[in-house]
Design a protein around this motif. Sequence first.
Motif, PDB file in Angstrom:
ATOM      1  N   SER A   1       0.847  -1.185   0.000  1.00 38.10           N
ATOM      2  CA  SER A   1       0.000   0.000   0.000  1.00 38.10           C
ATOM      3  C   SER A   1       0.883   1.235   0.000  1.00 38.10           C
ATOM      4  CB  SER A   1      -0.938   0.018   1.208  1.00 38.10           C
ATOM      5  OG  SER A   1      -0.207   0.088   2.421  1.00 38.10           O
ATOM      6  N   GLY A   2       0.331   2.331  -0.468  1.00 38.16           N
ATOM      7  CA  GLY A   2       1.066   3.582  -0.483  1.00 38.16           C
ATOM      8  C   GLY A   2       2.107   3.701  -1.575  1.00 38.16           C
ATOM      9  N   LEU A   3       2.049   2.828  -2.569  1.00 42.65           N
ATOM     10  CA  LEU A   3       3.031   2.891  -3.650  1.00 42.65           C
ATOM     11  C   LEU A   3       2.752   4.068  -4.575  1.00 42.65           C
ATOM     12  CD1 LEU A   3       3.305  -0.868  -4.661  1.00 42.65           C
ATOM     13  CD2 LEU A   3       4.855   0.442  -3.197  1.00 42.65           C
ATOM     14  N   SER A   4       3.805   4.582  -5.152  1.00 41.98           N
ATOM     15  CA  SER A   4       3.716   5.662  -6.124  1.00 41.98           C
ATOM     16  C   SER A   4       4.685   5.384  -7.256  1.00 41.98           C
ATOM     17  CB  SER A   4       4.024   7.011  -5.467  1.00 41.98           C
ATOM     18  OG  SER A   4       5.372   7.070  -5.040  1.00 41.98           O
ATOM     19  N   PHE A   5       4.741   6.289  -8.203  1.00 43.80           N
ATOM     20  CA  PHE A   5       5.645   6.126  -9.332  1.00 43.80           C
ATOM     21  C   PHE A   5       7.088   5.945  -8.880  1.00 43.80           C
ATOM     22  CE2 PHE A   5       8.412   7.929 -12.638  1.00 43.80           C
ATOM     23  CZ  PHE A   5       8.054   7.122 -13.712  1.00 43.80           C
ATOM     24  N   SER A   6       7.458   6.619  -7.816  1.00 48.85           N
ATOM     25  CA  SER A   6       8.819   6.514  -7.320  1.00 48.85           C
ATOM     26  C   SER A   6       9.124   5.133  -6.747  1.00 48.85           C
ATOM     27  CB  SER A   6       9.089   7.590  -6.264  1.00 48.85           C
ATOM     28  OG  SER A   6       8.261   7.409  -5.129  1.00 48.85           O
ATOM     29  N   ASN A   7       8.110   4.338  -6.503  1.00 48.64           N
ATOM     30  CA  ASN A   7       8.262   2.982  -5.984  1.00 48.64           C
ATOM     31  C   ASN A   7       8.036   1.939  -7.071  1.00 48.64           C
ATOM     32  OD1 ASN A   7       6.356   4.446  -3.478  1.00 48.64           O
ATOM     33  ND2 ASN A   7       8.518   3.937  -3.153  1.00 48.64           N
ATOM     34  N   ALA A   8       8.271   2.312  -8.310  1.00 48.65           N
ATOM     35  CA  ALA A   8       7.945   1.435  -9.430  1.00 48.65           C
ATOM     36  C   ALA A   8       8.700   0.115  -9.396  1.00 48.65           C
ATOM     37  CB  ALA A   8       8.203   2.151 -10.746  1.00 48.65           C
ATOM     38  N   LEU A   9       9.933   0.147  -8.920  1.00 42.85           N
ATOM     39  CA  LEU A   9      10.738  -1.062  -8.855  1.00 42.85           C
ATOM     40  C   LEU A   9      10.563  -1.708  -7.487  1.00 42.85           C
ATOM     41  CD1 LEU A   9      12.820  -2.785 -10.425  1.00 42.85           C
ATOM     42  CD2 LEU A   9      14.591  -1.478  -9.227  1.00 42.85           C
ATOM     43  N   LEU A  10      10.024  -2.907  -7.469  1.00 47.63           N
ATOM     44  CA  LEU A  10       9.841  -3.682  -6.243  1.00 47.63           C
ATOM     45  C   LEU A  10      10.597  -4.989  -6.350  1.00 47.63           C
ATOM     46  CD1 LEU A  10       5.991  -3.283  -5.642  1.00 47.63           C
ATOM     47  CD2 LEU A  10       7.844  -2.006  -4.537  1.00 47.63           C
ATOM     48  N   GLY A  11      10.825  -5.614  -5.218  1.00 49.34           N
ATOM     49  CA  GLY A  11      11.508  -6.885  -5.280  1.00 49.34           C
ATOM     50  C   GLY A  11      11.686  -7.540  -3.930  1.00 49.34           C
ATOM     51  N   TRP A  12      12.566  -8.521  -3.942  1.00 48.71           N
ATOM     52  CA  TRP A  12      12.803  -9.358  -2.775  1.00 48.71           C
ATOM     53  C   TRP A  12      14.272  -9.400  -2.422  1.00 48.71           C
ATOM     54  CZ3 TRP A  12       8.579 -11.421  -0.321  1.00 48.71           C
ATOM     55  CH2 TRP A  12       7.382 -11.427  -1.038  1.00 48.71           C
ATOM     56  N   VAL A  13      14.530  -9.335  -1.142  1.00 48.26           N
ATOM     57  CA  VAL A  13      15.869  -9.445  -0.586  1.00 48.26           C
ATOM     58  C   VAL A  13      15.809 -10.471   0.534  1.00 48.26           C
ATOM     59  CG1 VAL A  13      17.629  -8.219   0.758  1.00 48.26           C
ATOM     60  CG2 VAL A  13      16.593  -7.127  -1.239  1.00 48.26           C
ATOM     61  N   ARG A  14      16.860 -11.244   0.696  1.00 49.13           N
ATOM     62  CA  ARG A  14      16.864 -12.234   1.759  1.00 49.13           C
ATOM     63  C   ARG A  14      18.098 -12.073   2.637  1.00 49.13           C
ATOM     64  NH1 ARG A  14      17.922 -17.738  -1.831  1.00 49.13           N
ATOM     65  NH2 ARG A  14      20.134 -17.342  -2.334  1.00 49.13           N
ATOM     66  N   GLN A  15      17.977 -12.578   3.851  1.00 47.27           N
ATOM     67  CA  GLN A  15      19.092 -12.542   4.782  1.00 47.27           C
ATOM     68  C   GLN A  15      19.146 -13.848   5.551  1.00 47.27           C
ATOM     69  OE1 GLN A  15      19.139  -9.314   7.668  1.00 47.27           O
ATOM     70  NE2 GLN A  15      21.377  -9.385   7.693  1.00 47.27           N
ATOM     71  N   ALA A  16      20.218 -14.581   5.349  1.00 49.15           N
ATOM     72  CA  ALA A  16      20.458 -15.816   6.075  1.00 49.15           C
ATOM     73  C   ALA A  16      21.164 -15.501   7.384  1.00 49.15           C
ATOM     74  CB  ALA A  16      21.296 -16.766   5.230  1.00 49.15           C
ATOM     75  N   PRO A  17      21.068 -16.386   8.370  1.00 48.39           N
ATOM     76  CA  PRO A  17      21.723 -16.142   9.655  1.00 48.39           C
ATOM     77  C   PRO A  17      23.214 -15.877   9.500  1.00 48.39           C
ATOM     78  CG  PRO A  17      20.219 -17.987   9.836  1.00 48.39           C
ATOM     79  CD  PRO A  17      20.303 -17.649   8.379  1.00 48.39           C
ATOM     80  N   GLY A  18      23.678 -14.789  10.096  1.00 44.75           N
ATOM     81  CA  GLY A  18      25.086 -14.455  10.073  1.00 44.75           C
ATOM     82  C   GLY A  18      25.596 -13.903   8.766  1.00 44.75           C
ATOM     83  N   LYS A  19      24.711 -13.637   7.822  1.00 44.88           N
ATOM     84  CA  LYS A  19      25.130 -13.147   6.520  1.00 44.88           C
ATOM     85  C   LYS A  19      24.496 -11.800   6.211  1.00 44.88           C
ATOM     86  CE  LYS A  19      25.986 -17.688   4.488  1.00 44.88           C
ATOM     87  NZ  LYS A  19      25.723 -18.576   3.319  1.00 44.88           N
TER      88      LYS A  19
END
Length: 120
Positions: A25-43
């Motif tokens: 919610s609250g997306l605008s043109f400036s938020n056009a690029l979305l995606g996923w990031v992950r973080q494993a333990p200790g990394k």
Amino acid sequence: QVQLVESGGGLVQAGGSLRLSCAASGLSFSNALLGWVRQAPGKEREFVASINWAGSRTYYADSVRGRFTCSRDNAKNTLYLQMNNLKPEDTAVYYCTDDPTLDRGAFGSWGQGTQVTVSS
């Protein structure tokens, strides 16, 4: 302001599949690029996938290309990550973000994360 809520994580055996969802919610043109990031333990946090507003361009980390598919349904304000052929190395907390390239710093928005655990 941008709000992102992930869901769909869980425990799965190697070779299995999961689909993550991100309600936005609250997306605008400036938020056009979305995606996923992950973080494993200790990394460190690691880029996984991203997609443009129209869904016509996607980008993937080499480690997930061919196994993961990022998509979005703007009518439902939802971002997805279909994860197939999961490996133990995929175990991490997965975040939905408008800063998948990790270059916006404090200007980026993040969900709370959803845990993905892949057993061997």
